[in-house]
Design an enzyme around this catalytic site. Structure first.
Site, PDB file in Angstrom:
ATOM      1  N   ASP A   1       0.850  -1.194   0.000  1.00 35.78           N
ATOM      2  CA  ASP A   1       0.000   0.000   0.000  1.00 35.78           C
ATOM      3  C   ASP A   1       0.889   1.249   0.000  1.00 35.78           C
ATOM      4  OD1 ASP A   1      -2.761   1.262   0.494  1.00 35.78           O
ATOM      5  OD2 ASP A   1      -1.486   2.215   2.009  1.00 35.78           O
TER       6      ASP A   1
ATOM      7  N   TYR B   1       3.348   9.856   0.928  1.00 35.60           N
ATOM      8  CA  TYR B   1       4.264   9.205   1.877  1.00 35.60           C
ATOM      9  C   TYR B   1       5.733   9.527   1.549  1.00 35.60           C
ATOM     10  CZ  TYR B   1       0.020   6.600   3.055  1.00 35.60           C
ATOM     11  OH  TYR B   1      -1.274   6.264   3.406  1.00 35.60           O
TER      12      TYR B   1
ATOM     13  N   LYS C   1      -2.329   6.201  -4.160  1.00 39.30           N
ATOM     14  CA  LYS C   1      -3.414   7.153  -3.873  1.00 39.30           C
ATOM     15  C   LYS C   1      -3.104   8.541  -4.424  1.00 39.30           C
ATOM     16  CE  LYS C   1      -3.696   4.697   0.527  1.00 39.30           C
ATOM     17  NZ  LYS C   1      -2.306   4.570   1.024  1.00 39.30           N
TER      18      LYS C   1
ATOM     19  N   HIS D   1      -7.364   9.771  -2.242  1.00 42.91           N
ATOM     20  CA  HIS D   1      -6.877   9.633  -0.859  1.00 42.91           C
ATOM     21  C   HIS D   1      -7.845  10.242   0.159  1.00 42.91           C
ATOM     22  CE1 HIS D   1      -2.785   9.137   1.359  1.00 42.91           C
ATOM     23  NE2 HIS D   1      -3.783   8.959   2.198  1.00 42.91           N
TER      24      HIS D   1
END
Ligand SMILES: NC(=O)C1=CN([C@@H]2O[C@H](COP(=O)(O)OP(=O)(O)OC[C@H]3O[C@@H](n4cnc5c(N)ncnc54)[C@H](OP(=O)(O)O)[C@@H]3O)[C@@H](O)[C@H]2O)C=CC1
Ligand SMILES: O=C1CO[C@H](CO)[C@@H](O)[C@@H]1O
Length: 323
Positions: A58, A63, A91, A124
């Site tokens: 994921d 990130y 996302k 997201h």
């Protein structure tokens, strides 16, 4: 390769995947990558895929480590893992949540990951922030979210075979209802916070009724809570000869929910996969579900609430009253 075949023999394979409305299969367990340092995530991804039999990673642009996740994927491919045997989620971040920016954001993600397509691409958050928005945003930096404009661009990714499935994250039942009544391709997945201290029962029921698969984020209560030390969890773990982490992950899978615990430690990545060789009884499922208070770990407040505004009112409105 040999190791993943070994794993298939050892686990209840029929429990290791859920079927999405598209007919594609999502692994019940994946590796989360939020807060995984770029220099560590490469090895974590390799270790998970090649040595522990994980099939799902994921990811998300926000990130800040998709390039290094991509390096870990390449190392796994070099070791014999086949692209078609694994499932990659990414996302679309909120600052790209306007129709004309979506393809560009998607292209950056697949290029960073070193892939030609993703298995699942998620919106997201149903939020649009100005590109220069601060955190928390100021008045005027939270822009209206154009659900259907965004979704139409997401649908194009499926039509162009760039995403095998599309879905959403942090959507409430009300927001899903709006999407379901106006879309052409229905969302396959809603990725939301879920664990025994935030059961999210109403949303799970809504998603099941509407054939939207739920993936649970922060399954262990994330890095900032004490969920793993709750007596309901430790007592169940002791009784079944399992660790608290294994109990929390198994609780989700038995609810029909896939999950994506994050770890950067080789031991814990391996431990979190040991969830297919035991069952939690109905009685212990109920005991775990009785944890109180019920409280979100990730309210998304910093994304939503302009400085000086009434946080509780904004959050209640955003989460259909459930905060
Ligand atoms: N869609 C969304 O809005 C969101 C999605 N996510 C996704 O979900 C993933 C998981 O959620 P996240 O919030 O990271 O939190 P998790 O609930 O997965 O918890 C991660 C924390 O638990 C520790 N940990 C992992 N395994 C064990 C274990 N077996 N025993 C003890 N401690 C353990 C990790 O430390 P260590 O690394 O040292 O093992 C880390 O500190 C994210 O990484 C991200 O991919 C998360 C939040 C929001
Ligand atoms: O996935 C998530 C983790 O990181 C983000 C912020 O950096 C969160 O907003 C989000 O929910």
């Amino acid at each position: 390769m040999a190791q993943s075949q070994q794993l298939k023999k050892d686990v209840a394979v029929e429990e290791a995947y859920f079927t999405l409305r598209s007919g594609n299969h999502i692994p019940a367990l994946g590796l989360g990558t939020w807060k995984a340092e770029p220099n560590v995530v490469r090895d974590a991804v390799y270790h998970a895929l090649v040595e522990c039999g994980y099939k799902h990673i994921d990811c998300a642009h926000i990130y800040g480590n998709e390039k290094e996740v991509g390096e870990g994927l390449q190392m796994a491919f070099d070791a014999g893992i086949k692209r078609e045997d694994i499932f990659i989620t990414s996302k679309l971040w909120i600052k790209s949540c306007i129709p004309e920016k979506i393809r560009e954001a998607f292209d950056v993600t697949v290029s960073d990951l070193g892939l030609k397509y993703v298995d699942l691409y998620l919106v997201h958050w149903p939020i649009n922030l100005a590109p220069d928005a601060s955190s928390p945003p100021k008045k005027g930096q939270v822009l209206p979210f154009d659900t259907m404009g965004v979704w139409r661009e997401m649908e194009k990714l499926v039509e162009q075979k760039l995403a095998r499935d599309i879905g959403v994250s942090n959507f409430t039942a009300k927001k899903l209802e709006h999407l379901l009544s106006n879309c052409t391709i229905k969302p396959s997945v809603n990725q939301v916070e879920m664990h025994p201290a935030w059961r999210n029962d109403n949303l799970l029921e809504f998603c099941k009724k509407n054939n939207i698969h739920v993936t649970a984020y922060s399954p262990l209560g994330s890095s900032s809570t004490d969920l793993m030390h709750a007596h309901e969890v430790t007592e169940t773990a002791e009784k079944l000869g399992k660790t608290p982490g294994e109990i929390l992950i198994r609780w989700l899978i038995q609810r029909g929910v896939s999950t994506i615990p994050k770890s950067s430690s080789k031991e814990r990545i391996k431990e979190n996969m040991r969830v297919f060789d035991f069952k939690i009884s109905d009685e212990d499922m109920q005991k775990l579900s009785s944890i109180s208070p019920q409280k979100r770990v990730n309210p998304g407040a910093e994304l939503l609430v302009p400085e000086g505004e009434d946080e509780e009112a904004i959050l209640r409105e955003f989460w259909d009253g459930e905060i």
